[in-house]
Design a protein around this motif. Structure first.
Motif, PDB file in Angstrom:
ATOM      1  N   ARG A  35       0.843  -1.206   0.000  1.00  0.00           N
ATOM      2  CA  ARG A  35       0.000   0.000   0.000  1.00  0.00           C
ATOM      3  C   ARG A  35       0.869   1.243   0.000  1.00  0.00           C
ATOM      4  O   ARG A  35       1.840   1.341   0.749  1.00  0.00           O
ATOM      5  CB  ARG A  35      -0.942   0.009   1.204  1.00  0.00           C
ATOM      6  CG  ARG A  35      -1.804   1.270   1.282  1.00  0.00           C
ATOM      7  CD  ARG A  35      -2.839   1.190   2.378  1.00  0.00           C
ATOM      8  NE  ARG A  35      -3.939   0.307   2.034  1.00  0.00           N
ATOM      9  CZ  ARG A  35      -4.999   0.671   1.295  1.00  0.00           C
ATOM     10  NH1 ARG A  35      -5.071   1.917   0.809  1.00  0.00           N
ATOM     11  NH2 ARG A  35      -5.959  -0.179   1.044  1.00  0.00           N
ATOM     12  N   GLU A  36       0.501   2.212  -0.820  1.00  0.00           N
ATOM     13  CA  GLU A  36       1.266   3.451  -0.942  1.00  0.00           C
ATOM     14  C   GLU A  36       0.506   4.670  -0.443  1.00  0.00           C
ATOM     15  O   GLU A  36       1.105   5.735  -0.272  1.00  0.00           O
ATOM     16  CB  GLU A  36       1.695   3.664  -2.400  1.00  0.00           C
ATOM     17  CG  GLU A  36       2.663   2.601  -2.907  1.00  0.00           C
ATOM     18  CD  GLU A  36       3.214   2.896  -4.280  1.00  0.00           C
ATOM     19  OE1 GLU A  36       2.599   3.739  -5.001  1.00  0.00           O
ATOM     20  OE2 GLU A  36       4.237   2.309  -4.664  1.00  0.00           O
ATOM     21  N   ILE A  37      -0.794   4.541  -0.226  1.00  0.00           N
ATOM     22  CA  ILE A  37      -1.604   5.671   0.231  1.00  0.00           C
ATOM     23  C   ILE A  37      -2.419   5.244   1.452  1.00  0.00           C
ATOM     24  O   ILE A  37      -3.032   4.179   1.459  1.00  0.00           O
ATOM     25  CB  ILE A  37      -2.562   6.164  -0.876  1.00  0.00           C
ATOM     26  CG1 ILE A  37      -1.776   6.774  -2.034  1.00  0.00           C
ATOM     27  CG2 ILE A  37      -3.542   7.184  -0.323  1.00  0.00           C
ATOM     28  CD1 ILE A  37      -2.658   7.232  -3.181  1.00  0.00           C
ATOM     29  N   GLN A  38      -2.445   6.084   2.450  1.00  0.00           N
ATOM     30  CA  GLN A  38      -3.289   5.845   3.617  1.00  0.00           C
ATOM     31  C   GLN A  38      -4.703   6.361   3.319  1.00  0.00           C
ATOM     32  O   GLN A  38      -4.897   7.564   3.163  1.00  0.00           O
ATOM     33  CB  GLN A  38      -2.739   6.568   4.840  1.00  0.00           C
ATOM     34  CG  GLN A  38      -1.402   6.047   5.342  1.00  0.00           C
ATOM     35  CD  GLN A  38      -0.903   6.808   6.555  1.00  0.00           C
ATOM     36  OE1 GLN A  38      -1.380   7.904   6.856  1.00  0.00           O
ATOM     37  NE2 GLN A  38       0.078   6.244   7.258  1.00  0.00           N
ATOM     38  N   LYS A  39      -5.648   5.421   3.232  1.00  0.00           N
ATOM     39  CA  LYS A  39      -7.045   5.837   3.040  1.00  0.00           C
ATOM     40  C   LYS A  39      -8.029   4.746   3.454  1.00  0.00           C
ATOM     41  O   LYS A  39      -9.207   4.802   3.102  1.00  0.00           O
ATOM     42  CB  LYS A  39      -7.297   6.259   1.596  1.00  0.00           C
ATOM     43  CG  LYS A  39      -7.064   5.172   0.554  1.00  0.00           C
ATOM     44  CD  LYS A  39      -7.344   5.678  -0.868  1.00  0.00           C
ATOM     45  CE  LYS A  39      -8.792   6.061  -1.063  1.00  0.00           C
ATOM     46  NZ  LYS A  39      -9.090   6.430  -2.476  1.00  0.00           N
ATOM     47  N   SER A  97      -0.126   2.421   4.858  1.00  0.00           N
ATOM     48  CA  SER A  97       1.105   2.689   4.116  1.00  0.00           C
ATOM     49  C   SER A  97       2.164   3.211   5.077  1.00  0.00           C
ATOM     50  O   SER A  97       1.885   4.060   5.917  1.00  0.00           O
ATOM     51  CB  SER A  97       0.858   3.739   3.029  1.00  0.00           C
ATOM     52  OG  SER A  97       2.089   4.148   2.434  1.00  0.00           O
ATOM     53  N   ASN A  98       3.378   2.687   4.923  1.00  0.00           N
ATOM     54  CA  ASN A  98       4.505   3.133   5.743  1.00  0.00           C
ATOM     55  C   ASN A  98       5.439   4.081   5.001  1.00  0.00           C
ATOM     56  O   ASN A  98       6.471   4.475   5.550  1.00  0.00           O
ATOM     57  CB  ASN A  98       5.312   1.914   6.208  1.00  0.00           C
ATOM     58  CG  ASN A  98       4.495   0.959   7.041  1.00  0.00           C
ATOM     59  OD1 ASN A  98       3.878   1.349   8.024  1.00  0.00           O
ATOM     60  ND2 ASN A  98       4.463  -0.304   6.649  1.00  0.00           N
ATOM     61  N   LEU A  99       5.117   4.394   3.749  1.00  0.00           N
ATOM     62  CA  LEU A  99       6.006   5.249   2.954  1.00  0.00           C
ATOM     63  C   LEU A  99       6.300   6.561   3.679  1.00  0.00           C
ATOM     64  O   LEU A  99       5.423   7.123   4.334  1.00  0.00           O
ATOM     65  CB  LEU A  99       5.374   5.541   1.592  1.00  0.00           C
ATOM     66  CG  LEU A  99       5.251   4.344   0.640  1.00  0.00           C
ATOM     67  CD1 LEU A  99       4.645   4.806  -0.687  1.00  0.00           C
ATOM     68  CD2 LEU A  99       6.590   3.661   0.395  1.00  0.00           C
ATOM     69  N   PRO A 100       7.551   7.023   3.585  1.00  0.00           N
ATOM     70  CA  PRO A 100       8.625   6.570   2.696  1.00  0.00           C
ATOM     71  C   PRO A 100       9.392   5.338   3.173  1.00  0.00           C
ATOM     72  O   PRO A 100      10.336   4.917   2.514  1.00  0.00           O
ATOM     73  CB  PRO A 100       9.561   7.773   2.655  1.00  0.00           C
ATOM     74  CG  PRO A 100       9.421   8.375   4.014  1.00  0.00           C
ATOM     75  CD  PRO A 100       7.955   8.219   4.352  1.00  0.00           C
ATOM     76  N   LEU A 101       9.028   4.767   4.316  1.00  0.00           N
ATOM     77  CA  LEU A 101       9.722   3.580   4.803  1.00  0.00           C
ATOM     78  C   LEU A 101       9.368   2.383   3.921  1.00  0.00           C
ATOM     79  O   LEU A 101       8.217   2.201   3.533  1.00  0.00           O
ATOM     80  CB  LEU A 101       9.336   3.284   6.247  1.00  0.00           C
ATOM     81  CG  LEU A 101       9.536   4.415   7.254  1.00  0.00           C
ATOM     82  CD1 LEU A 101       9.136   3.951   8.648  1.00  0.00           C
ATOM     83  CD2 LEU A 101      10.965   4.910   7.248  1.00  0.00           C
ATOM     84  N   ARG A 102      10.351   1.552   3.655  1.00  0.00           N
ATOM     85  CA  ARG A 102      10.156   0.395   2.782  1.00  0.00           C
ATOM     86  C   ARG A 102       9.592  -0.795   3.557  1.00  0.00           C
ATOM     87  O   ARG A 102       9.963  -1.051   4.699  1.00  0.00           O
ATOM     88  CB  ARG A 102      11.497  -0.005   2.157  1.00  0.00           C
ATOM     89  CG  ARG A 102      11.401  -1.130   1.147  1.00  0.00           C
ATOM     90  CD  ARG A 102      12.747  -1.401   0.506  1.00  0.00           C
ATOM     91  NE  ARG A 102      12.655  -2.491  -0.455  1.00  0.00           N
ATOM     92  CZ  ARG A 102      13.685  -2.950  -1.176  1.00  0.00           C
ATOM     93  NH1 ARG A 102      14.885  -2.396  -1.045  1.00  0.00           N
ATOM     94  NH2 ARG A 102      13.509  -3.952  -2.021  1.00  0.00           N
TER      95      ARG A 102
END
Length: 487
Positions: A266-270, A321-326
């Motif tokens: 996941r790249e977006i928190q929603k 999402s944890n981005l920018p953490l991998r």
């Protein structure tokens, strides 16, 4: 002459009273600080507003705690999954020392079989609850335990005077887990129960109220925000409306694992339900913190807030999402091991302070033991964080990770070491290594191993020395299969 003698006697008696009073004051022990620990299950580093200004989830109470204490930007869990990190918080020791290196009882295999697993916290381990209890503290546990299957391993037999809801896996995985009936053998349902986080907060407040006059240690270990994904309807409705305003690509790809296709991440928190779970947890934290203020206890209570592993981003619904953490939970990348870490220590931490010191879940035990003036006479791996809490460096610090398993979330078996800004990752299937400068590359995308062979050699040697010191176990050969790599 007689008048002067009376004056002298009166003066001498006054001095005696003063000296005696000073003696009594000098002999009095300082008041021991109370302790409240909040442990949130599966909460990612980017899941609170204090760490993420663009956070989709609303966490005003946790954010206020950060503003009133010290927030750590580089705080870690000792393992990318739950039980091992819980072991480290309880004991101050790396879970590798007792082979408790995966969640209890995770035995998934891949190309190789996983390392041997001990799926309990051995009974000869000394817990922080036992240590504080021996120092005169009333001790309390509420929530998820997951440190042993049978009752002899439960909180009430590991140093906690009170256990509300803590047993092996922390609750049967039924659709009713977060709402009554809770079906928890260590917690009877009560009339008026509505939501589990709120019930646990109420129990914590009741313990604090009952412990007035005696130093207390309250350990609130939320089931939230672990699956099953279930939120309060009012909060789910709120976040569904909020999510409609967010656009963009929801998922990307993580590396190829186990010879299979890439994991989606996941790249977006929603995720509205997950958001509702986060906010309900935050409300429960606020209830406990509010009671400390109302009862006049906040100025003598150490508060710690953290998580047991990274946010769930690559499996089981991939709700955050944890981005920018991998990566995330189950991965030894930063998304799986870097955690929210907040400490408020009245008289020590400054309001709104931020520290970049590398700290870990192994440090909770020695820090609280030192604060309570408790003796620690056995081997531990963590350090007293007092220097960092005062804004000073932790000299010569190296942190280690060891995960010889195939995680449910797709994470690779591997180990890691962090020294300063550099982190070395070692893969256990084939022995490959990767080097990252986290100061410049928090995303862990730029592998520097080929450019810095000497640093790789030094860090790898230090990691391997640590493996030996803790008797680390590695992947096992399958019947008629290839031999796995070993250090």
């Amino acid at each position: 002459m007689m008048k002067r003698k009376k004056t002298w006697v009166k003066w001498a008696r006054s001095i005696s009273v003063i000296v005696l009073g000073l003696g009594i004051c000098g002999a009095a022990e300082p008041k021991k600080p109370n302790v409240v620990v909040f442990l949130v299950d599966d909460l990612g580093y980017m899941d609170i507003g204090a760490n993420n200004p663009d956070c989709f989830y609303e966490t005003p109470n946790v954010d206020h705690l950060a503003k009133s204490g010290m927030r750590f930007t580089d705080g870690y869990a000792a393992n990318p999954v739950c039980s091992p990190t819980r072991f480290s918080l309880m004991t101050g020791r790396y879970p590798t020392r007792v082979r408790a290196t995966n969640f209890f009882s995770g035995d998934r295999s891949g190309k190789f079989n996983p390392a041997p697993l001990v799926d309990n916290m051995p009974l000869d381990e000394v817990t922080i609850a036992q240590t504080l209890k021996s120092a005169g503290y009333a001790t309390f546990f509420a929530g998820k335990w997951h440190l042993g299957e049978t009752e002899e391993y439960y909180p009430q037999n590991r140093g906690f005077d009170v256990n509300i809801g803590g047993y092996h896996r922390g609750g049967p995985y039924t659709g009713k887990r977060y709402f009554p009936p809770f079906k928890n053998p260590q917690m009877e349902d009560k009339p008026g129960d509505k939501h589990l986080p709120d019930r646990l907060a109420d129990e914590t407040v009741a313990f604090i109220e009952a412990s007035k006059g005696k130093p207390f240690f309250a350990y609130l270990s939320f089931y939230s925000v672990h699956t099953p994904l279930m939120g309060r309807p009012d909060l789910v409705k709120k976040y569904k409306a909020k999510a409609k305003k967010i656009t963009g690509q929801e998922f990307g790809k993580e590396e190829q694992v186990f010879g299979k296709k890439e994991r989606k991440v996941r790249e977006i928190q929603k995720h509205a339900v997950y958001a509702a779970m986060v906010e309900a947890m935050d409300e429960a934290v606020g209830k406990v913190l509010g009671h400390l203020e109302e009862a006049g206890l906040a100025d003598n209570t150490i508060v710690m807030f953290t998580s047991d592993n990274g946010g769930l981003s690559t499996s089981e619904g991939s709700p955050t999402s944890n981005l920018p953490l991998r990566g995330g939970k189950g991965w030894i990348y930063e998304g799986g091991i870097r955690e929210p870490w907040i400490v408020r220590y009245p008289g020590v931490t400054k309001a709104g302070a931020v520290s970049g010191e590398n700290i870990c879940s192994i440090d909770l035990f020695p820090t609280l033991a030192a604060a309570a003036g408790a003796q620690v006479e056995h081997e531990i791996d963590g350090v007293d964080l007092m220097p960092a809490l005062k804004g000073e460096p932790l000299e010569g610090r190296a942190l280690f990770w060891h995960y010889p398993h195939y995680s449910n979330q797709g994470g690779i078996p591997g180990g890691a070491i962090r020294v300063g800004d550099f982190k070395l990752v070692e893969r256990y299937e084939d022995g490959r290594v990767h080097l990252y400068n986290l100061k410049d590359d928090i995303e862990e995308q730029n592998d520097l191993a080929a450019k810095h062979p000497e640093r790789v050699s030094q860090m790898r040697a230090r990691l391997h020395e640590w493996y030996k010191s803790v008797d680390a176990q590695f992947l096992q050969q399958k019947k008629d299969g290839p031999k796995p790599w070993s250090p």
